[in-house]
Write an enzyme that holds these catalytic residues in place. Structure first.
Site, short mmCIF file in Angstrom:
data_model
loop_
_atom_site.label_atom_id
_atom_site.label_comp_id
_atom_site.label_asym_id
_atom_site.label_seq_id
_atom_site.Cartn_x
_atom_site.Cartn_y
_atom_site.Cartn_z
N ASP A 193 -20.74 38.71 23.66
CA ASP A 193 -22.03 39.11 24.22
C ASP A 193 -23.08 38.01 24.18
OD1 ASP A 193 -22.22 41.65 25.23
OD2 ASP A 193 -22.34 42.59 23.27
C1 GLC Z 1 -20.31 43.56 19.26
C2 GLC Z 1 -20.35 44.34 20.53
C3 GLC Z 1 -19.20 43.99 21.40
C4 GLC Z 1 -19.08 42.51 21.58
C5 GLC Z 1 -19.07 41.80 20.25
C6 GLC Z 1 -19.06 40.30 20.38
O1 GLC Z 1 -19.26 43.98 18.46
O2 GLC Z 1 -20.31 45.72 20.27
O3 GLC Z 1 -19.32 44.60 22.65
O4 GLC Z 1 -17.92 42.25 22.30
O5 GLC Z 1 -20.18 42.19 19.50
O6 GLC Z 1 -20.26 39.80 20.88
C1 GLC Z 2 -23.24 41.93 19.99
C2 GLC Z 2 -23.49 40.74 19.15
C3 GLC Z 2 -24.91 40.51 18.88
C4 GLC Z 2 -25.74 40.64 20.13
C5 GLC Z 2 -25.43 41.93 20.86
C6 GLC Z 2 -26.15 42.06 22.13
O1 GLC Z 2 -23.39 43.07 19.21
O2 GLC Z 2 -22.77 40.78 17.94
O3 GLC Z 2 -25.07 39.26 18.27
O4 GLC Z 2 -27.09 40.58 19.83
O5 GLC Z 2 -24.07 41.99 21.09
O6 GLC Z 2 -25.81 43.24 22.80
#
Ligand code: GLC
Ligand code: GLC
Length: 816
Positions: A488
């Site tokens: 993300d």
């Molecule tokens: C969090 C989010 C997931 C994403 C991951 C890596 O676990 O829920 O959707 O793929 O972070 O950023």
């Molecule tokens: C995932 C990531 C986090 C980010 C979020 C955004 O959960 O772990 O770092 O802020 O995605 O949706």
């Protein structure tokens, strides 16, 4: 026994036993697995909601309070001048004894003070919208005790965000009624709500309170509420402000005597008819019926047994016995409980997720389903359909949706270019588990179509997902990344220098047609192989060939533009420059593309796959897992986005992001590396952290999203326990990787990959109604490769155990 001073596993009861309340962080469990949920900490903290923590929250919790974990299911004991709580909080009077047993769907907290023992068993009966606190008070003091007990919960006005922010309204709308000491919380019931909340006790009460200010006092806290200090309830009726539920019970216990009763927190859907008996007097019939249902302790006991029986039954679908106790303990119990929680709650409600921010995630829920489908396949079926229905006819998917409405969340929208591919993984996993291919014909339509114009089956969605990926590729023929892919925080189109905007949603002009993702390319290869195999199973060989054509095209693009020499590149940025390359100063190698390209079958024959994993070992692996990339970003990179925003060693900037570690474990196992896979598995496994628990801090029984990486100030420290995709993927590592039991269209494929020093292991697996008792022997110390397979005494060619009729017990003996 480990060196964990806070507690230990009790494998015989499938409980984690916490023996000190002051754990390094609040340690959480979940009550409920149907429509009603209650996150509960080892100090009774947490809240209760119906389906959706944002839209139907029944009780209040205060996130990030000082101290952590404030508000919950509280009981005060006034024993002379001493006031204490069996959950230790909120009073925090030192206890003579304290024990919290987090079990499957329940938590039992028992404490003793001055010869009075109170045991509280918290659980949500199967398929009910009620939370029970079965409470037993025992006088062990040897003399008569006159005790005053006060219960406490604070009602939430359902819509949690409004409840926590809009005080100009909420301070004026609170309404309750009380009858027989039962508190009926009816805020907004007069107008648009057809539901209310009750909080009552099965024992006759000696007083009650519903007005928070009357009970606590304006300048007192939950640790010293006025009413408890005074030892006398006010029988207050809340008019606005903050309604609570509290009962006073006066107990007179002879030496050795005990009393048992139950507090009942229920969500009642009354419906829109006959809501009132008289003006302002609500029709309480359904609330009373619920109280009556649990009036007797025997009925509460039976409901509790029901919860236990159901969990035993669910877990019996897959049980393992390997030479590694930690693997068994996680695989047989806690990993599956965590899969249940992630399936139910996605990333919504935990100690780190407030239940307000996100609903169900498109990519998250598809992955969560992979670790859940063997537990309750029928629920998995509906989930696949719900998720798919939030895809639009263009192929774009809503990134999140609210569980209550099942509608895509317009605030975040779509444009995360991995989302659609995960649907292929979940759908095929469901069909392989159940054999139910009728799901493919369900006409669910698309999110941008009116309900009555629905046209689009699940199979159409899968086709669209493949096509959408193929049609949205960049200059190197690789998939475009959009806002981000699985990571993300890899925001290659965002270019945000404005702190008030979201990294995921900022930017995005016409120039988002350049940045590409190798992780999506690998995932595409994996998903398209699954899809082609599905077409073969459906006896549509031409479609299978067509899809394999797309696979070949993608592999060719990765071959031409995705290999960096010693590992797979991670991406191309919006200028067309490589990300995750030896040419970069920081972030030279990333984990996700190594995992997914190998799982997608790229470079397996020519040695690149092995080389990529060796590079992971050299650059990413350390004692607490594999970090996400290396070296960390020390500066903010405008062209990379959020990934470079975290301090080095945390989260997506070189944290151990546990979710992606099992992709490496499975990759290693696909190449036969069982010894290294186990070492890696244990490096992120919470049950292996008990000896360093003050460093790790998280719950030792469930995975955390993140462990601080080697470049962090606090390496080995975990955060974000419970709601993480790590749960589903590590369950696959254990059940399909090490133990090698892989559901397939016509049976169970047996393809274990074990450490060479495993002489033997066993799996008991229920599959389509039959039970398979599998023993695998490894006399020669191998890692992989079934040498012989005997099913019910008959030798079988290949490695697939044919699906047996429901009810059958099948004895399988195999050797490596
Ligand atoms: C969090 C989010 C997931 C994403 C991951 C890596 O676990 O829920 O959707 O793929 O972070 O950023
Ligand atoms: C995932 C990531 C986090 C980010 C979020 C955004 O959960 O772990 O770092 O802020 O995605 O949706």
């Amino acid at each position: 026994m480990s060196n964990n001073p806070y507690g230990h596993f009790d494998d015989s009861t499938r409980e984690y036993v916490i023996t000190r309340p002051d754990t390094p962080l609040p340690w959480l469990n979940y009550l409920g697995q149907d429509d009603f949920f209650g996150p509960i900490t080892n100090c009774g903290g947490g809240y209760t909601f119906y389906r959706d923590a944002k839209l139907r929250r029944l009780t209040r919790y205060r996130y990030n309070e000082i101290p952590y974990d404030n508000n919950g299911r509280y009981l005060y004991i006034k024993d002379g001048d001493t006031i204490w709580s069996p959950t230790w909080k909120p009073v925090r009077t030192p206890l003579d004894k304290y024990e919290c047993r987090h079990g499957m769907g329940y938590t039992v907290i028992t404490a003793e003070k001055d010869g009075v023992e109170v045991e509280m068993r918290f659980f949500i009966p199967n398929e009910e919208t009620v939370e029970l606190w079965q409470t037993t008070v025992r006088n062990k003091s040897g003399k008569k005790k006159d005790l005053k007990l006060f219960s406490f919960i604070e009602f939430c006005f359902y819509e949690a965000q409004n409840d926590a922010t809009n005080y100009q309204r909420t301070y004026s709308i609170g309404e309750v009624e009380v009858e027989d000491g039962i508190v009926y919380h009816k805020t907004e019931y007069r107008e648009r709500r057809d539901h209310y909340t009750i909080f009552g006790c099965t024992r006759p009460v000696d007083g009650f309170d519903t007005c928070r200010d009357a009970f606590v006092g304006i300048h007192n806290g939950l640790h010293d509420p006025k009413v408890v200090l005074a030892g006398q309830a006010n029988n207050s009726i809340a008019h606005g402000w903050n309604p609570i539920g509290s009962q006073q019970l006066n107990l007179s216990l002879e030496a050795g005597q005990e009393e048992q009763f139950t507090f009942v927190l229920g969500y009642i859907v009354h419906g829109t008819e006959n809501k009132f008996d008289a003006p302002f007097v609500m029709n309480k019939s359904k609330g009373k019926a619920l109280m009556a249902k649990y009036a007797n302790n025997a009925d509460v006991d039976a409901a509790f047994t029901g919860v236990q029986t159901r969990w035993e039954d669910l877990l019996s679908n897959c049980q393992i016995k390997t030479p590694n106790d930690i693997l068994n303990r996680m695989g047989n119990t806690w990993n599956q409980a965590q899969c249940m929680a992630t399936f139910n709650l996605s990333r919504s409600a935990s100690m780190f997720e407030t239940g307000i921010g996100r609903g169900m995630g498109y990519r998250d829920s598809n992955q969560d389903l992979l670790g859940f489908v063997h537990l309750v396949p029928e629920k998995a079926r509906q989930r696949v359909l719900d998720i798919a229905a939030t895809q639009m006819s263009s192929g774009l998917c809503f990134h999140q949706y609210q569980p209550l409405t099942k509608k895509g969340n317009a605030d975040i929208g779509g444009g995360f270019m991995d989302d659609h591919l995960w649907l292929i993984l979940s759908t095929t996993a469901y069909i392989k588990e159940t054999g139910d291919r009728s799901i493919l014909d369900e006409n669910i339509g698309y999110a941008d179509q009116a309900d009555d114009a629905k046209k689009g089956t699940l199979l159409d969605h899968l086709e669209l997902s493949i096509r959408y990926c193929m049609e949205n590729r960049g200059p190197h023929g690789l998939p475009l990344i959009g806002h981000a892919d699985w990571n993300d925080c890899l925001n290659l189109n965002c270019f945000s220098s404005e702190p008030n905007e979201s990294f995921q949603l900022a930017g995005h002009g016409a120039d988002d047609k350049i940045a590409e993702s190798l992780m999506i390319a690998g995932l595409f290869c994996y998903a398209s192989t699954l899809f082609a195999d599905l077409y073969e199973y459906l006896e549509r060989p031409e479609d299978a060939t067509r899809i394999r054509g797309s696979y070949d095209e993608m592999v060719a693009a990765v071959d031409a533009h995705g290999w960096d020499g010693d590992w797979f590149l991670r991406a191309y940025d919006a200028y067309g420059n490589p990300v995750g390359s030896h040419k970069n100063e920081e972030g030279k190698i990333y984990i996700e593309s190594q995992g997914w390209c190998v799982l997608g079958g790229i470079g397996v024959e020519d040695g690149r796959a092995r080389k990529a994993l060796d590079s992971v070992h050299e650059h990413l692996y350390f004692e607490h897992g594999c970090v996400l990339q290396q070296p960390p970003y020390t500066e903010y990179h405008l062209e990379l986005g959020e990934v470079s925003s975290y301090p080095p060693g945390y989260k997506e900037n070189v944290g151990v992001f546990c979710h992606n570690n099992p992709w490496i474990h499975l990759s290693l196992m696909s190449l036969g590396e069982g010894d290294r896979a186990l070492e890696y598995y244990l490096s992120v496994c919470p049950a292996a952290k008990e000896d360093i628990i003050d460093t790790y801090r998280g719950e030792p029984y469930v995975y955390s999203q993140m462990i601080a990486g080697k470049d962090a100030a606090t390496p080995g420290e975990a955060k974000n326990a419970w709601l993480t995709g790590t749960a589903a993927w590590t369950f696959l590592t254990v059940s399909q990787g090490f133990c090698g039991v892989k559901p397939d269209y016509n049976g169970l494929r047996l393809d274990p990959c074990v450490p060479s020093d495993w002489p033997e292991f066993e799996v008991s697996r229920k599959y389509r109604g039959a039970t398979y008792k599998i023993t695998v022997k490894n006399p020669n110390g191998n890692n992989k490769g079934i040498q012989s397979l005997i099913v019910d005494g008959k030798a079988i060619e290949g490695d697939v155990i044919p699906a047996a009729p429901a009810g059958a017990t099948v004895i399988v003996e195999a050797s490596l």
